[in-house]
Write a protein that holds these residues in place. Structure first.
Motif, PDB file in Angstrom:
ATOM      1  N   ARG A  90     -26.525  -7.107 -23.349  1.00 17.08           N
ATOM      2  CA  ARG A  90     -27.380  -6.161 -22.626  1.00 17.08           C
ATOM      3  C   ARG A  90     -26.576  -5.279 -21.683  1.00 17.08           C
ATOM      4  NH1 ARG A  90     -29.655  -5.883 -17.659  1.00 17.08           N
ATOM      5  NH2 ARG A  90     -31.597  -4.656 -17.494  1.00 17.08           N
ATOM      6  N   GLU A  91     -25.780  -5.883 -20.808  1.00 18.80           N
ATOM      7  CA  GLU A  91     -25.085  -5.093 -19.797  1.00 18.80           C
ATOM      8  C   GLU A  91     -24.092  -4.125 -20.426  1.00 18.80           C
ATOM      9  OE1 GLU A  91     -22.046  -7.253 -17.468  1.00 18.80           O
ATOM     10  OE2 GLU A  91     -22.617  -9.043 -18.604  1.00 18.80           O
ATOM     11  N   LEU A  92     -23.409  -4.556 -21.484  1.00 19.27           N
ATOM     12  CA  LEU A  92     -22.385  -3.714 -22.087  1.00 19.27           C
ATOM     13  C   LEU A  92     -22.995  -2.612 -22.946  1.00 19.27           C
ATOM     14  CD1 LEU A  92     -19.856  -6.535 -22.984  1.00 19.27           C
ATOM     15  CD2 LEU A  92     -19.717  -4.893 -21.092  1.00 19.27           C
ATOM     16  N   VAL A  93     -24.041  -2.934 -23.682  1.00 21.20           N
ATOM     17  CA  VAL A  93     -24.728  -1.908 -24.470  1.00 21.20           C
ATOM     18  C   VAL A  93     -25.349  -0.871 -23.548  1.00 21.20           C
ATOM     19  CG1 VAL A  93     -26.675  -1.477 -26.014  1.00 21.20           C
ATOM     20  CG2 VAL A  93     -25.113  -3.372 -26.480  1.00 21.20           C
ATOM     21  N   LEU A  94     -25.962  -1.314 -22.464  1.00 23.54           N
ATOM     22  CA  LEU A  94     -26.551  -0.361 -21.510  1.00 23.54           C
ATOM     23  C   LEU A  94     -25.487   0.562 -20.935  1.00 23.54           C
ATOM     24  CD1 LEU A  94     -29.197  -2.451 -19.527  1.00 23.54           C
ATOM     25  CD2 LEU A  94     -29.629  -0.525 -21.068  1.00 23.54           C
ATOM     26  N   ALA A  95     -24.327   0.026 -20.625  1.00 27.63           N
ATOM     27  CA  ALA A  95     -23.247   0.855 -20.082  1.00 27.63           C
ATOM     28  C   ALA A  95     -22.850   1.937 -21.076  1.00 27.63           C
ATOM     29  CB  ALA A  95     -22.044  -0.013 -19.715  1.00 27.63           C
ATOM     30  N   ALA A  96     -22.750   1.558 -22.347  1.00 29.11           N
ATOM     31  CA  ALA A  96     -22.388   2.541 -23.362  1.00 29.11           C
ATOM     32  C   ALA A  96     -23.476   3.595 -23.536  1.00 29.11           C
ATOM     33  CB  ALA A  96     -22.110   1.831 -24.685  1.00 29.11           C
ATOM     34  N   LEU A  97     -24.732   3.172 -23.532  1.00 27.59           N
ATOM     35  CA  LEU A  97     -25.835   4.117 -23.667  1.00 27.59           C
ATOM     36  C   LEU A  97     -25.893   5.063 -22.477  1.00 27.59           C
ATOM     37  CD1 LEU A  97     -28.655   1.776 -25.059  1.00 27.59           C
ATOM     38  CD2 LEU A  97     -27.350   3.492 -26.333  1.00 27.59           C
ATOM     39  N   GLU A 117     -35.973  -5.174 -27.034  1.00 24.79           N
ATOM     40  CA  GLU A 117     -36.909  -4.061 -26.903  1.00 24.79           C
ATOM     41  C   GLU A 117     -36.471  -3.092 -25.818  1.00 24.79           C
ATOM     42  OE1 GLU A 117     -41.107  -5.708 -28.602  1.00 24.79           O
ATOM     43  OE2 GLU A 117     -40.726  -6.027 -26.461  1.00 24.79           O
ATOM     44  N   GLU A 118     -35.900  -3.610 -24.731  1.00 22.67           N
ATOM     45  CA  GLU A 118     -35.391  -2.730 -23.676  1.00 22.67           C
ATOM     46  C   GLU A 118     -34.276  -1.828 -24.205  1.00 22.67           C
ATOM     47  OE1 GLU A 118     -33.143  -2.962 -19.304  1.00 22.67           O
ATOM     48  OE2 GLU A 118     -33.268  -4.743 -20.595  1.00 22.67           O
ATOM     49  N   LEU A 119     -33.311  -2.397 -24.921  1.00 22.27           N
ATOM     50  CA  LEU A 119     -32.193  -1.617 -25.427  1.00 22.27           C
ATOM     51  C   LEU A 119     -32.658  -0.583 -26.451  1.00 22.27           C
ATOM     52  CD1 LEU A 119     -29.549  -4.466 -25.800  1.00 22.27           C
ATOM     53  CD2 LEU A 119     -29.693  -2.738 -23.996  1.00 22.27           C
ATOM     54  N   ALA A 120     -33.600  -0.967 -27.296  1.00 19.67           N
ATOM     55  CA  ALA A 120     -34.135  -0.022 -28.272  1.00 19.67           C
ATOM     56  C   ALA A 120     -34.855   1.126 -27.573  1.00 19.67           C
ATOM     57  CB  ALA A 120     -35.077  -0.735 -29.233  1.00 19.67           C
ATOM     58  N   ALA A 121     -35.588   0.827 -26.508  1.00 18.92           N
ATOM     59  CA  ALA A 121     -36.322   1.865 -25.777  1.00 18.92           C
ATOM     60  C   ALA A 121     -35.377   2.820 -25.067  1.00 18.92           C
ATOM     61  CB  ALA A 121     -37.274   1.217 -24.776  1.00 18.92           C
ATOM     62  N   VAL A 122     -34.311   2.302 -24.471  1.00 25.83           N
ATOM     63  CA  VAL A 122     -33.343   3.163 -23.786  1.00 25.83           C
ATOM     64  C   VAL A 122     -32.662   4.090 -24.788  1.00 25.83           C
ATOM     65  CG1 VAL A 122     -31.169   3.192 -22.507  1.00 25.83           C
ATOM     66  CG2 VAL A 122     -32.953   1.569 -21.874  1.00 25.83           C
ATOM     67  N   ALA A 123     -32.253   3.553 -25.935  1.00 20.32           N
ATOM     68  CA  ALA A 123     -31.599   4.372 -26.956  1.00 20.32           C
ATOM     69  C   ALA A 123     -32.529   5.470 -27.458  1.00 20.32           C
ATOM     70  CB  ALA A 123     -31.135   3.490 -28.112  1.00 20.32           C
ATOM     71  N   GLU A 124     -33.802   5.115 -27.683  1.00 21.95           N
ATOM     72  CA  GLU A 124     -34.763   6.120 -28.159  1.00 21.95           C
ATOM     73  C   GLU A 124     -34.989   7.199 -27.109  1.00 21.95           C
ATOM     74  OE1 GLU A 124     -39.257   6.425 -30.070  1.00 21.95           O
ATOM     75  OE2 GLU A 124     -38.654   4.602 -29.020  1.00 21.95           O
ATOM     76  N   ALA A 125     -35.124   6.800 -25.854  1.00 24.12           N
ATOM     77  CA  ALA A 125     -35.371   7.769 -24.786  1.00 24.12           C
ATOM     78  C   ALA A 125     -34.205   8.743 -24.634  1.00 24.12           C
ATOM     79  CB  ALA A 125     -35.634   7.046 -23.472  1.00 24.12           C
ATOM     80  N   LYS A 126     -33.001   8.260 -24.861  1.00 26.43           N
ATOM     81  CA  LYS A 126     -31.817   9.101 -24.706  1.00 26.43           C
ATOM     82  C   LYS A 126     -31.446   9.835 -25.997  1.00 26.43           C
ATOM     83  CE  LYS A 126     -29.656   6.551 -20.920  1.00 26.43           C
ATOM     84  NZ  LYS A 126     -29.572   7.765 -20.040  1.00 26.43           N
ATOM     85  N   GLY A 127     -32.100   9.506 -27.096  1.00 25.32           N
ATOM     86  CA  GLY A 127     -31.810  10.157 -28.361  1.00 25.32           C
ATOM     87  C   GLY A 127     -30.436   9.831 -28.905  1.00 25.32           C
ATOM     88  N   ASP A 348     -30.876   0.156 -37.139  1.00 23.43           N
ATOM     89  CA  ASP A 348     -30.592   0.598 -35.779  1.00 23.43           C
ATOM     90  C   ASP A 348     -31.248  -0.337 -34.776  1.00 23.43           C
ATOM     91  OD1 ASP A 348     -33.280   1.207 -36.017  1.00 23.43           O
ATOM     92  OD2 ASP A 348     -33.006   3.381 -35.863  1.00 23.43           O
ATOM     93  N   PHE A 349     -31.246   0.045 -33.505  1.00 21.46           N
ATOM     94  CA  PHE A 349     -31.812  -0.825 -32.472  1.00 21.46           C
ATOM     95  C   PHE A 349     -33.318  -1.011 -32.656  1.00 21.46           C
ATOM     96  CE2 PHE A 349     -28.475  -0.406 -28.817  1.00 21.46           C
ATOM     97  CZ  PHE A 349     -27.499  -0.881 -29.675  1.00 21.46           C
ATOM     98  N   ALA A 350     -34.011   0.016 -33.136  1.00 19.88           N
ATOM     99  CA  ALA A 350     -35.444  -0.134 -33.387  1.00 19.88           C
ATOM    100  C   ALA A 350     -35.691  -1.184 -34.460  1.00 19.88           C
ATOM    101  CB  ALA A 350     -36.056   1.200 -33.793  1.00 19.88           C
ATOM    102  N   HIS A 351     -34.873  -1.167 -35.493  1.00 19.47           N
ATOM    103  CA  HIS A 351     -34.988  -2.200 -36.534  1.00 19.47           C
ATOM    104  C   HIS A 351     -34.657  -3.572 -35.957  1.00 19.47           C
ATOM    105  CE1 HIS A 351     -34.783  -3.957 -40.583  1.00 19.47           C
ATOM    106  NE2 HIS A 351     -33.771  -4.657 -40.102  1.00 19.47           N
ATOM    107  N   ALA A 352     -33.615  -3.645 -35.140  1.00 23.30           N
ATOM    108  CA  ALA A 352     -33.245  -4.924 -34.532  1.00 23.30           C
ATOM    109  C   ALA A 352     -34.388  -5.478 -33.696  1.00 23.30           C
ATOM    110  CB  ALA A 352     -31.995  -4.750 -33.676  1.00 23.30           C
TER     111      ALA A 352
END
Length: 369
Positions: A90-97, A117-127, A348-352
């Motif tokens: 979580r922390e490392l993926v969020l940093a990259a996003l 779900e949090e990581l998928a939502a952040v990725a979607e929001a940021k495109g 992708d993260f949504a699939h995950a």
């Protein structure tokens, strides 16, 4: 969003979790990337400058950072690959996003459904384009079986039965594997071999519309293979799921910890017009080391169905097709194709997050049984 400078420019890869002492990144990701054109491994980060320097020298990677924060800010890195233990995803993926980088995260994406779900939502929001290491679906034998089913080889699928061994989570564990024993760490028989394999099963046969489940820890204490010390295990060593898939097929899946003297991977698909069987040495279908058998129509005996060469797109390195990195290479090949064409075939993260929701359903069904 960080991306290669042109459609033909190589994708610059930066690893978080590539160690000089080895591990999955060195064993699978590096040879996979070497086999797929269009990538350059440019950077890595480690827990200290010294360990980063050692890994950079060992693998001949030019940029070695002592922190993940430095790596994700590096302009040379287009795709951040996260290959650390699950509790740190979580922390490392969020940093990259947050740095606007594309991310490839090993599976499981997060430690539980909420993180995924949090990581998928952040990725979607940021495109931001993201990818997850569910490479069983990229393995040539699995894609071949999916297409055989879609093309009607077995007719209407009536049922599927799968029995498998996790190899880990048995009576003994290897040094360094103790963190897998603690259910709280999110790296269990359920999330890793079952998760990878059930993703391939549902790709070929459809999602569960209803299910029942049993999770059990039959060995609450297991032995360190090096020291003989007994330590507690809270992760399940038995995962049994039954239910109905889209289209009505009945499914039964049983994963056991350790290895069996009898059967370690047996996946049978029975239909109105034929049968398919996949066999192998372990329940880790993500390694792709399975043999396909089939029979249809008037045939009464199963015969081996060699996977056509058209399913093996990775030919840059000499390979037997049985190496554990081979499905990972095909996953990277699909990612490269997606980025070039603007498609979204690689998971992708949504699939995950969807796959994490299935694991959560299994856990809730087991808790209520």
């Amino acid at each position: 969003m960080s991306s290669p400078t042109s459609p033909t420019a190589p994708i610059g890869v930066g690893f978080i979790g590539l160690s000089a002492s080895g591990g999955w990144a060195a064993r699978a990701h590096l040879p996979a990337l070497a086999a797929v054109p269009g990538y350059e491994v440019r950077a890595l980060s480690a827990s200290s400058p010294a360990s980063a320097k050692a890994a950079g020298e060992k693998y001949d990677i030019p940029l070695a950072f002592g922190s993940a924060e430095e790596l994700v800010r590096c302009d040379e890195v287009d795709l951040v690959v996260v290959t650390v233990k699950v509790p740190h995803h979580r922390e490392l993926v969020l940093a990259a996003l947050e740095a606007g980088k594309m991310v490839f995260s090993e599976w499981p994406l997060g430690n539980g459904l909420a993180e995924a779900e949090e990581l998928a939502a952040v990725a979607e929001a940021k495109g931001i384009r993201t990818f997850v290491g569910l490479q069983a679906r990229s393995a040539p034998p699995v894609r071949y079986v999916r297409d055989l089913i879609a093309d009607g080889y077995v007719g209407e699928v009536l049922s599927t039965s799968l029995i498998a061994s996790g190899l880990g989570w048995g009576a003994e564990f290897a040094p360094g594997g103790e963190y897998l024993l603690d259910r709280a760490n999110g790296a269990t028989l359920l999330t890793i071999p079952f998760g990878h394999t059930i993703d391939a099963v549902t790709m070929a046969l459809g999602e569960f519309t209803g299910l029942e489940a049993t999770l059990a820890t039959r060995r609450p204490q297991v032995r360190n293979a090096a020291t003989g010390q007994l330590v507690p295990m809270t992760a399940p060593d038995q995962v049994a799921v039954s239910g109905v898939l889209e289209g009505g097929a009945v499914a039964s899946v049983h994963f056991r910890g350790g290895a069996s003297r009898a059967t370690n991977f047996h996946w049978e698909i029975n239909g109105t017009d034929g049968d398919l069987l996949l066999t192998g040495g372990s329940g880790h279908l993500q390694f792709g080391q399975v043999t396909v058998h089939g029979a249809q129509g008037e045939d009464t005996e199963l015969k081996e169905l060699p996977v056509p060469s058209s399913y093996s797109s990775v030919v840059r390195l000499a390979t037997s097709g049985t190496e554990v990195w081979y499905p990972v290479a095909h996953a990277y090949d699909q990612i490269r194709a997606d980025l070039a064409a603007g498609t979204h075939h690689a998971p992708d993260f949504a699939h995950a997050a969807r796959r994490h929701r299935l694991l959560d359903r299994v856990e809730r069904a087991a808790a209520s049984s």
